[in-house]
Design a protein around this motif. Structure first.
Motif, PDB file in Angstrom:
ATOM      1  N   VAL A  94       5.968  13.378  -4.626  1.00 49.03           N
ATOM      2  CA  VAL A  94       7.150  12.570  -4.930  1.00 49.03           C
ATOM      3  C   VAL A  94       7.566  12.886  -6.369  1.00 49.03           C
ATOM      4  CG1 VAL A  94       8.029  10.211  -5.121  1.00 49.03           C
ATOM      5  CG2 VAL A  94       6.360  10.779  -3.366  1.00 49.03           C
ATOM      6  N   ASN A  95       8.870  12.925  -6.592  1.00 47.46           N
ATOM      7  CA  ASN A  95       9.413  13.240  -7.909  1.00 47.46           C
ATOM      8  C   ASN A  95       8.849  12.275  -8.955  1.00 47.46           C
ATOM      9  OD1 ASN A  95      10.985  13.837 -10.123  1.00 47.46           O
ATOM     10  ND2 ASN A  95      12.902  13.888  -8.977  1.00 47.46           N
ATOM     11  N   MET A 111       0.827  -1.206   0.000  1.00 45.14           N
ATOM     12  CA  MET A 111       0.000   0.000   0.000  1.00 45.14           C
ATOM     13  C   MET A 111       0.864   1.260   0.000  1.00 45.14           C
ATOM     14  SD  MET A 111      -3.041  -0.980  -0.331  1.00 45.14           S
ATOM     15  CE  MET A 111      -3.815   0.590  -0.091  1.00 45.14           C
ATOM     16  N   LEU A 112       2.000   1.226   0.698  1.00 48.24           N
ATOM     17  CA  LEU A 112       2.911   2.370   0.700  1.00 48.24           C
ATOM     18  C   LEU A 112       3.438   2.637  -0.698  1.00 48.24           C
ATOM     19  CD1 LEU A 112       4.681   4.504   2.145  1.00 48.24           C
ATOM     20  CD2 LEU A 112       6.371   2.684   2.467  1.00 48.24           C
ATOM     21  N   VAL A 113       3.863   1.600  -1.401  1.00 48.53           N
ATOM     22  CA  VAL A 113       4.370   1.774  -2.767  1.00 48.53           C
ATOM     23  C   VAL A 113       3.262   2.287  -3.672  1.00 48.53           C
ATOM     24  CG1 VAL A 113       5.235   0.512  -4.775  1.00 48.53           C
ATOM     25  CG2 VAL A 113       6.227   0.099  -2.530  1.00 48.53           C
ATOM     26  N   PHE A 142      14.368   2.048  -4.115  1.00 49.41           N
ATOM     27  CA  PHE A 142      14.677   3.437  -4.477  1.00 49.41           C
ATOM     28  C   PHE A 142      13.483   4.349  -4.247  1.00 49.41           C
ATOM     29  CE2 PHE A 142      18.196   2.070  -7.605  1.00 49.41           C
ATOM     30  CZ  PHE A 142      19.129   2.098  -6.585  1.00 49.41           C
ATOM     31  N   LEU A 143      12.277   3.878  -4.564  1.00 48.66           N
ATOM     32  CA  LEU A 143      11.087   4.702  -4.365  1.00 48.66           C
ATOM     33  C   LEU A 143      10.899   5.033  -2.890  1.00 48.66           C
ATOM     34  CD1 LEU A 143       8.453   6.019  -5.407  1.00 48.66           C
ATOM     35  CD2 LEU A 143       7.363   3.814  -5.059  1.00 48.66           C
ATOM     36  N   ILE A 144      11.033   4.041  -2.022  1.00 48.59           N
ATOM     37  CA  ILE A 144      10.793   4.274  -0.596  1.00 48.59           C
ATOM     38  C   ILE A 144      11.912   5.092   0.025  1.00 48.59           C
ATOM     39  CG2 ILE A 144      10.595   3.127   1.640  1.00 48.59           C
ATOM     40  CD1 ILE A 144       9.121   0.863   0.208  1.00 48.59           C
ATOM     41  N   LYS A 145      13.156   4.810  -0.329  1.00 49.96           N
ATOM     42  CA  LYS A 145      14.290   5.486   0.310  1.00 49.96           C
ATOM     43  C   LYS A 145      14.521   6.901  -0.219  1.00 49.96           C
ATOM     44  CE  LYS A 145      15.536   2.321   3.145  1.00 49.96           C
ATOM     45  NZ  LYS A 145      15.440   2.512   4.569  1.00 49.96           N
ATOM     46  N   LEU A 146      14.204   7.178  -1.470  1.00 50.39           N
ATOM     47  CA  LEU A 146      14.476   8.491  -2.045  1.00 50.39           C
ATOM     48  C   LEU A 146      13.263   9.428  -2.031  1.00 50.39           C
ATOM     49  CD1 LEU A 146      16.732   7.472  -5.066  1.00 50.39           C
ATOM     50  CD2 LEU A 146      17.440   8.334  -2.830  1.00 50.39           C
ATOM     51  N   ALA A 147      12.109   8.921  -1.659  1.00 49.10           N
ATOM     52  CA  ALA A 147      10.931   9.789  -1.518  1.00 49.10           C
ATOM     53  C   ALA A 147      11.134  10.668  -0.286  1.00 49.10           C
ATOM     54  CB  ALA A 147       9.674   8.944  -1.379  1.00 49.10           C
ATOM     55  N   PRO A 148      10.501  11.842  -0.256  1.00 53.37           N
ATOM     56  CA  PRO A 148      10.635  12.698   0.934  1.00 53.37           C
ATOM     57  C   PRO A 148      10.193  11.963   2.197  1.00 53.37           C
ATOM     58  CG  PRO A 148       9.566  13.892  -0.851  1.00 53.37           C
ATOM     59  CD  PRO A 148       9.698  12.470  -1.299  1.00 53.37           C
ATOM     60  N   PRO A 149      11.016  12.030   3.251  1.00 51.44           N
ATOM     61  CA  PRO A 149      10.701  11.254   4.470  1.00 51.44           C
ATOM     62  C   PRO A 149       9.367  11.614   5.100  1.00 51.44           C
ATOM     63  CG  PRO A 149      12.949  12.092   4.552  1.00 51.44           C
ATOM     64  CD  PRO A 149      12.304  12.691   3.345  1.00 51.44           C
TER      65      PRO A 149
END
Length: 122
Positions: free
Chosen positions: A36-37, A25-27, A80-87
């Motif tokens: 998100v970019n 669900m997060l993805v 990459f999506l989870i780690k590079l998205a704004p925290p």
């Protein structure tokens, strides 16, 4: 081997299934969140296209190795999506509270309560 694998999988599945659903669900939410970019949001759909279409780095004719590259590409896209998205966006979608910057929350013993009043000079 499958006689042992399936019962172990059935024992572990209830433990890991809620986390798997939560991260799925997060993805999903990060993919459609405009904060998100766009390049990050495109990673997972492009990885899914890579998995579905027959163009591969390693051909699928080799039984096990052919699918491993698909799983690695999809896993890296999700990572990459989870780690590079704004925290703060990731925390919002996971339901975590943002850390407070207020001094009262950091160390309440160092805060002095007081009152103020205005005195007219007239």
């Amino acid at each position: 081997m499958s006689r042992l694998f399936i019962p172990v999988l059935m024992m572990l599945l209830p433990r890991f299934l809620p986390n798997i659903i939560r991260y799925f669900m997060l993805v999903w939410r990060l993919t459609f969140d405009r904060r998100v970019n766009i390049i990050l949001r495109a990673l997972v759909p492009l990885a899914l296209v890579y998995v579905v279409f027959p163009i591969d780095l390693i051909r699928d004719t080799i039984p096990l190795i052919g699918r491993v590259d698909d799983i690695i590409i999809l896993g890296l896209a999700v990572l990459f999506l989870i780690k590079l998205a704004p925290p703060h966006v990731v925390d919002e979608h996971l339901g975590r509270a943002a850390p407070s910057d207020r001094p009262e929350d950091k160390d309440p013993s160092q805060v002095v309560d007081g009152k103020a009043r205005f005195i007219d000079d007239d």
